[in-house]
Design a protein around this motif. Structure first.
Motif, short mmCIF file in Angstrom:
data_model
loop_
_atom_site.label_atom_id
_atom_site.label_comp_id
_atom_site.label_asym_id
_atom_site.label_seq_id
_atom_site.Cartn_x
_atom_site.Cartn_y
_atom_site.Cartn_z
N ILE A 150 -69.34 -0.61 17.73
CA ILE A 150 -70.68 -1.11 17.45
C ILE A 150 -70.96 -2.19 18.48
O ILE A 150 -70.21 -3.16 18.61
CB ILE A 150 -70.79 -1.68 16.03
CG1 ILE A 150 -70.66 -0.55 15.02
CG2 ILE A 150 -72.11 -2.41 15.85
CD1 ILE A 150 -71.06 -0.91 13.63
N ASP A 151 -72.04 -1.99 19.22
CA ASP A 151 -72.39 -2.96 20.25
C ASP A 151 -73.31 -4.02 19.63
O ASP A 151 -74.50 -3.78 19.41
CB ASP A 151 -73.09 -2.24 21.41
CG ASP A 151 -73.27 -3.16 22.58
OD1 ASP A 151 -72.97 -4.36 22.43
OD2 ASP A 151 -73.72 -2.68 23.64
N TYR A 152 -72.74 -5.19 19.36
CA TYR A 152 -73.54 -6.23 18.70
C TYR A 152 -74.53 -6.90 19.64
O TYR A 152 -75.31 -7.73 19.23
CB TYR A 152 -72.64 -7.26 18.02
CG TYR A 152 -72.07 -6.75 16.73
CD1 TYR A 152 -72.90 -6.52 15.65
CD2 TYR A 152 -70.73 -6.46 16.59
CE1 TYR A 152 -72.41 -6.02 14.47
CE2 TYR A 152 -70.22 -5.97 15.41
CZ TYR A 152 -71.06 -5.75 14.35
OH TYR A 152 -70.57 -5.25 13.18
N ASN A 153 -74.51 -6.50 20.91
CA ASN A 153 -75.61 -6.92 21.78
C ASN A 153 -76.91 -6.26 21.34
O ASN A 153 -77.98 -6.82 21.50
CB ASN A 153 -75.34 -6.50 23.23
CG ASN A 153 -74.25 -7.31 23.84
OD1 ASN A 153 -74.29 -8.53 23.80
ND2 ASN A 153 -73.25 -6.64 24.40
N GLU A 193 -69.23 -11.67 7.27
CA GLU A 193 -68.99 -12.43 8.49
C GLU A 193 -70.26 -12.47 9.34
O GLU A 193 -71.01 -11.50 9.39
CB GLU A 193 -67.86 -11.81 9.32
CG GLU A 193 -66.52 -11.78 8.62
CD GLU A 193 -66.24 -10.46 7.97
OE1 GLU A 193 -67.22 -9.79 7.58
OE2 GLU A 193 -65.06 -10.09 7.85
N TYR A 194 -70.46 -13.58 9.98
CA TYR A 194 -71.65 -13.72 10.82
C TYR A 194 -71.35 -14.43 12.13
O TYR A 194 -72.24 -14.66 12.93
CB TYR A 194 -72.74 -14.49 10.07
CG TYR A 194 -72.21 -15.72 9.38
CD1 TYR A 194 -72.03 -16.89 10.09
CD2 TYR A 194 -71.84 -15.68 8.05
CE1 TYR A 194 -71.49 -17.99 9.48
CE2 TYR A 194 -71.31 -16.80 7.43
CZ TYR A 194 -71.14 -17.95 8.15
OH TYR A 194 -70.61 -19.05 7.55
N GLU A 195 -70.12 -14.82 12.37
CA GLU A 195 -69.82 -15.60 13.56
C GLU A 195 -69.62 -14.68 14.75
O GLU A 195 -68.58 -14.04 14.89
CB GLU A 195 -68.58 -16.47 13.33
CG GLU A 195 -68.92 -17.65 12.46
CD GLU A 195 -67.69 -18.40 12.01
OE1 GLU A 195 -66.64 -17.78 11.86
OE2 GLU A 195 -67.80 -19.62 11.82
N LEU A 196 -70.62 -14.60 15.60
CA LEU A 196 -70.58 -13.66 16.73
C LEU A 196 -70.52 -14.38 18.07
O LEU A 196 -70.40 -13.73 19.09
CB LEU A 196 -71.85 -12.81 16.70
CG LEU A 196 -71.78 -11.53 15.87
CD1 LEU A 196 -73.15 -10.93 15.72
CD2 LEU A 196 -70.85 -10.53 16.52
N ALA A 197 -70.63 -15.71 18.05
CA ALA A 197 -70.72 -16.44 19.31
C ALA A 197 -69.52 -16.16 20.20
O ALA A 197 -68.38 -16.11 19.74
CB ALA A 197 -70.81 -17.94 19.05
N LYS A 234 -69.58 -8.82 27.02
CA LYS A 234 -68.83 -7.59 26.81
C LYS A 234 -68.02 -7.64 25.52
O LYS A 234 -67.79 -6.62 24.89
CB LYS A 234 -67.89 -7.35 27.99
CG LYS A 234 -68.62 -6.84 29.21
CD LYS A 234 -67.67 -6.72 30.39
CE LYS A 234 -68.44 -6.65 31.68
NZ LYS A 234 -67.85 -7.52 32.70
N SER A 235 -67.61 -8.82 25.14
CA SER A 235 -66.77 -8.91 23.96
C SER A 235 -67.56 -8.71 22.67
O SER A 235 -67.00 -8.73 21.59
CB SER A 235 -66.05 -10.25 23.93
OG SER A 235 -67.00 -11.28 23.90
#
Lengths: 211, 349
Positions: A91-94, A116-120, A125-126
């Motif tokens: 899943i590309d969270y971009n 969970e919501y911490e995507l920073a 790419k990560s």
């Protein structure tokens, strides 16, 4: 004249009332959550990062079709009629907009959204998450049993498709996951009875569909 | 300024070997450094304290991280930041006036610290017109505010300056009238003299000297002094929401820090004036004299400053006409009643 004194009296009265309210709040407990140090509790049904129960995913690609931004990508190999090897579920969270459309279309309810919501991150790419690598499986199966059945599936395909077996073995070596997709209809009855069931389906090993 | 040298008994050997002129210079520098230290420390503490109080009134917690314990180093971090920031002067601003304004405001706050009696022998200069001196010096800050508003060449800042000018003519009279009952009760203008009159416990304090009139006068002084230091609900020259911070909109870096420091120093000074005139200065409420003077004075002053902050985070800002109404039509008549009432009370009771 009366209005003048009344005005002063009213002013003082309301001032004291206001001061009492704020003084009360001075000693009430603050509502602040010290976020990086404390966890922020999310509401029920919060649409956070996805969870994938890899062992019941049948790689049907429905979630990817439903996705309005095409952020889901499945990589899988069909082992036999009932077994699918899902090697990557990205899943590309971009792109992902947390719209929840991928959840209701899943026939096996293997994909859900968590808290969970911490995507920073420091690198774009990560943000391309591999849900298989974050692997989870349904609670009723335990890891060792899962490995056993997995080994059996690999043995079945070894003659016909040695490279696929090798690939599966390589993935199984990954300590984070054991991976396999199974048909959930059959899986419902068999949580531990995989081995017996396997005997019936042995005949249909030969039919393979390329992804 | 030589009182400080005598009172603190600065090392005699240090001063004895020097010529009187040099010794006087040294004493002057020492006094200035002491006052500056108090001003800076007090400003930093009050900024942190106000942030904490405002936060808790709004169910927040305020600064928590800097310094590990409830953000106690926050003000130092802010101070360093403001020091290092670029001081931006608008192109069309009146450059010299723009630079001068924060200094005028700061000077008025700084100089008002001079006649503050901290203890029996702890005072920089016991002027025989101490109260008058403070009343005169603190009013100077309004000039700095008007200068800042004019020099910024910004219509909102100019409005802020104009409001400061309108405000000063409103609050100065109630302040002056509210000072008088205490002066009647103590028959002196020297700050130290006023404190000495109030020795021996809470019943000797000036606030009870004139019956109900001095109590009301104390309240009026407190209210009017809020307008003097441009604090909410009388923060019309600043008016963040309408004038975008009014007279200091265009200021940044160290110039802004001077305004900020001056505001908190003025808060402190008016609280000191109120507690010296009416609440017994460095005398403790029971007249025991056990606690050192500065501690007692600080406790009273911080209590009053707390009330100032409490007011700020409770009341919305008044309109200009409402401030005028309050100052001219309520506090001024009340001031006259207090003066005459207290005078008769002192003679007759």
């Amino acid at each position: 004249m009366r209005a003048y004194f009344r005005n002063i009296y009213e002013g003082l009265k309301s001032a004291v009332a206001g001061l009492r309210v704020t003084f009360g709040y001075l000693f009430k407990k603050s509502v602040t959550v010290h976020y990086p140090f404390e966890e922020v509790k999310v509401a029920n049904g919060f649409r956070g990062l996805h969870h994938l129960k890899v062992d019941i995913c049948i790689a049907c690609n429905q979630c990817a079709n439903a996705c309005p931004v095409s952020c889901i990508e499945q990589t899988f190999d069909r082992i036999d009629k009932e077994n699918v090897l899902v090697s990557r579920f990205s899943i590309d969270y971009n792109k992902c907009l947390f719209c929840w459309y991928c959840i209701p279309v899943c026939p096996t309810e293997c994909i859900t959204m968590g808290a969970e919501y911490e995507l920073a991150t420091f690198d774009r790419k990560s943000l391309d998450y591999d849900l298989v690598a974050r692997g989870e499986r349904t609670a009723k199966r335990n890891m060792t049993l899962f490995r056993e059945e997995f080994v059996q599936v690999i043995e079945k395909v070894r003659e016909k498709k040695p490279e696929l077996a090798e690939k599966a073995e390589g993935l199984m070596g990954d300590p984070r996951v054991g991976l396999c997709g199974r048909n959930p209809e059959k899986d419902k009855s068999a949580s531990s009875g995989f081995v017996e069931e396997e005997a019936d389906s042995q005949a249909s090993v030969s039919e393979e569909v390329a992804p | 300024m030589s009182e400080l040298a005598q009172n603190l008994t600065l090392p005699g050997a240090l001063l004895a070997g020097l010529s009187p002129g040099v010794a006087a210079m040294l004493v002057m520098f020492a006094s200035c450094a002491a006052v500056l230290g108090v001003v800076a420390l007090n400003g930093m503490f009050l900024v942190w304290w106000e942030r904490k109080i405002s936060a808790h009134i709004q169910s927040r917690v305020g600064p928590m991280t800097t310094g590990y314990w409830h953000g106690w180093l926050q003000s130092i971090a802010d101070g360093v930041k403001l020091l290092l920031k670029e001081n931006i002067i608008p192109l069309m601003a009146d450059r010299w006036l723009f630079m001068l304004a924060p200094l005028v405001v700061f000077m008025s706050a700084f100089m008002a610290f001079v006649p503050i009696p901290w203890g029996e022998k702890l005072i920089v200069a016991d002027l025989n017109v101490g109260v008058l001196y403070i009343a005169a010096i603190t009013s100077l800050s309004a000039i700095g505010v008007i200068m800042a508003g004019w020099a910024s060449n910004n219509k909102w800042s100019l409005y802020g300056g104009m409001r400061a000018a309108a405000q000063i003519v409103s609050y100065e009279i109630p302040v002056g009238l509210a000072l008088v009952p205490a002066l009647l009760a103590s028959s002196t203008l020297s700050m130290q003299g006023i404190v000495e009159v109030q020795a021996g416990g809470i019943w000797n304090w000036n606030i009870f000297a004139g019956g109900p009139f001095t109590i009301v006068a104390f309240g009026a002084l407190f209210l009017a002094s809020l307008a003097e230091v441009n604090r909410a609900p009388f923060d019309l020259p600043e008016a963040e929401s309408e004038l975008v911070c009014g007279f200091h909109t265009e200021y940044s870096g160290m110039c802004f820090a001077f305004f900020f420091l001056a505001e908190y120093s003025e808060m402190f000074v008016v609280a000191v004036v109120a507690s010296v005139l009416y609440l017994g200065g460095w005398h403790d409420p029971l007249g025991l004299g056990i606690l050192p003077g500065p501690v007692v004075l600080m406790a009273k002053v911080l209590l009053l400053v707390f009330v100032q902050m409490w007011f700020r985070w409770t009341f919305p800002r008044l309109r200009v006409d409402q401030l005028m109404y309050l100052a001219w039509k309520v506090l001024t008549p009340l001031g006259f009643i207090n003066v005459f009432g207290a005078a008769f009370w002192l003679i007759l009771v």
